[in-house]
Write an enzyme that holds these catalytic residues in place. Structure first.
Site, PDB file in Angstrom:
ATOM      1  N   GLY A 160       0.820  -1.208   0.000  1.00 15.41           N
ATOM      2  CA  GLY A 160       0.000   0.000   0.000  1.00 15.41           C
ATOM      3  C   GLY A 160       0.853   1.256   0.000  1.00 15.41           C
ATOM      4  O   GLY A 160       0.576   2.214  -0.730  1.00 15.41           O
ATOM      5  N   TYR A 161       1.891   1.240   0.805  1.00 17.18           N
ATOM      6  CA  TYR A 161       2.803   2.384   0.876  1.00 17.18           C
ATOM      7  C   TYR A 161       3.494   2.605  -0.470  1.00 17.18           C
ATOM      8  O   TYR A 161       3.563   3.725  -0.975  1.00 17.18           O
ATOM      9  CB  TYR A 161       3.837   2.145   1.982  1.00 17.18           C
ATOM     10  N   ALA A 162       3.995   1.524  -1.065  1.00 15.04           N
ATOM     11  CA  ALA A 162       4.670   1.635  -2.353  1.00 15.04           C
ATOM     12  C   ALA A 162       3.717   2.158  -3.429  1.00 15.04           C
ATOM     13  O   ALA A 162       4.085   3.018  -4.243  1.00 15.04           O
ATOM     14  CB  ALA A 162       5.246   0.279  -2.765  1.00 15.04           C
ATOM     15  N   SER A 164       1.062   4.028  -2.989  1.00 15.77           N
ATOM     16  CA  SER A 164       0.723   5.433  -2.732  1.00 15.77           C
ATOM     17  C   SER A 164       1.859   6.363  -3.120  1.00 15.77           C
ATOM     18  O   SER A 164       1.633   7.417  -3.722  1.00 15.77           O
ATOM     19  CB  SER A 164       0.362   5.627  -1.254  1.00 15.77           C
TER      20      SER A 164
END
Length: 256
Positions: A160-162, A164
């Site tokens: 999810g972080y990547a 975003s």
């Protein structure tokens, strides 16, 4: 105007999200050191007496604090409405608020994905759009997003972080394409491996810590203070002809 004067932010107001600690706090202090008054917002920022407020006021600059839950649209829009109502204008927007949630992709639950995307991407676009339209009306403004090395790479156990941060890299270009000719600069700063709360799990893992340090040419973890100069540069007249760019502050990681 000489080059020293180009970096002077006196008379400017900067809104810095996620300024309660770490990189965001250092950015807020750096902008204040360059002469800007600061509006700070985060989910946990004290309305009065925060550490960042004390540092900014010590420099002779004004500080106004707000709280907002960046994962909640109602809270976000309420903050934006209040900030616009109570402040004359915002010259510099630093979209720094963010979060990270770690779990392997095959086990990464919807709630992790939804929360990270809401905070790291959705709220960042909404903030840029809502404050950016005011900058467009004045034909002047600076918007700076905090990106990541994972704006360029995939990372491990943080899908999810990547996603975003990769999307932010494209958003920066999209906004710059539309707004550059109208006097609004949109750029990003991509931190490398920085010693903050977000990277504590990596710092505490002996194997990951060792492998990370082995790849960084500078041979050390970055510190929040390393972001004072870059954010002041991108917020200043010295960066007027820089658009749609992501400045890596990574000790050389991306060049390795």
């Amino acid at each position: 105007m000489n080059v020293v004067q180009q970096f002077d932010l006196s008379g400017k107001t900067a809104l810095v999200s996620g300024c309660n600690r770490g990189i965001g706090m250092a950015m807020a202090i750096g902008l204040a050191e360059a002469g800007a008054d600061i509006i700070g917002v985060s989910g946990s920022l004290e309305i009065s007496g925060s550490a960042v407020e004390k540092e900014v006021v010590k420099l002779g600059r004004k500080f106004k604090a707000y709280q907002a839950d960046f994962s909640d649209r109602d809270s976000l829009y309420a903050f934006i409405h209040q900030a616009k109502k109570e402040n004359d204008k915002i010259d510099i927007l630093v979209n720094n608020a963010g979060t990270i949630m770690r779990k392997p992709a095959a086990e990464h639950p919807d709630e992790f994905w939804d929360k990270v995307i809401a905070i790291n991407l959705d709220s960042q676009f909404i903030m840029a759009r809502e404050f950016g339209k005011d900058m467009l009306s004045r034909n002047e403004g600076k918007i700076i997003f905090t990106c990541s090395l994972l704006s360029f790479q995939g990372g491990i156990t943080v899908p999810g972080y990547a996603a975003s941060k990769g999307a932010l890299a494209s958003l920066i270009k999209a906004l710059a394409n539309e707004w550059a000719a109208r006097g609004v600069n949109v750029n990003g700063i991509a931190p490398g491996y920085i010693a903050t709360d977000n990277t504590k799990a990596l710092q505490d893992d002996p194997d990951r810590n060792k492998s990370i340090l082995a790849r960084i040419p500078a041979g050390r973890w970055g510190q929040p203070a390393d972001f004072k100069g870059p954010v002041v540069f991108l917020a200043s007249k010295a960066a007027d002809y820089i658009q749609g760019t992501i400045l890596t502050v990574d000790g050389g990681w991306m060049g390795r």
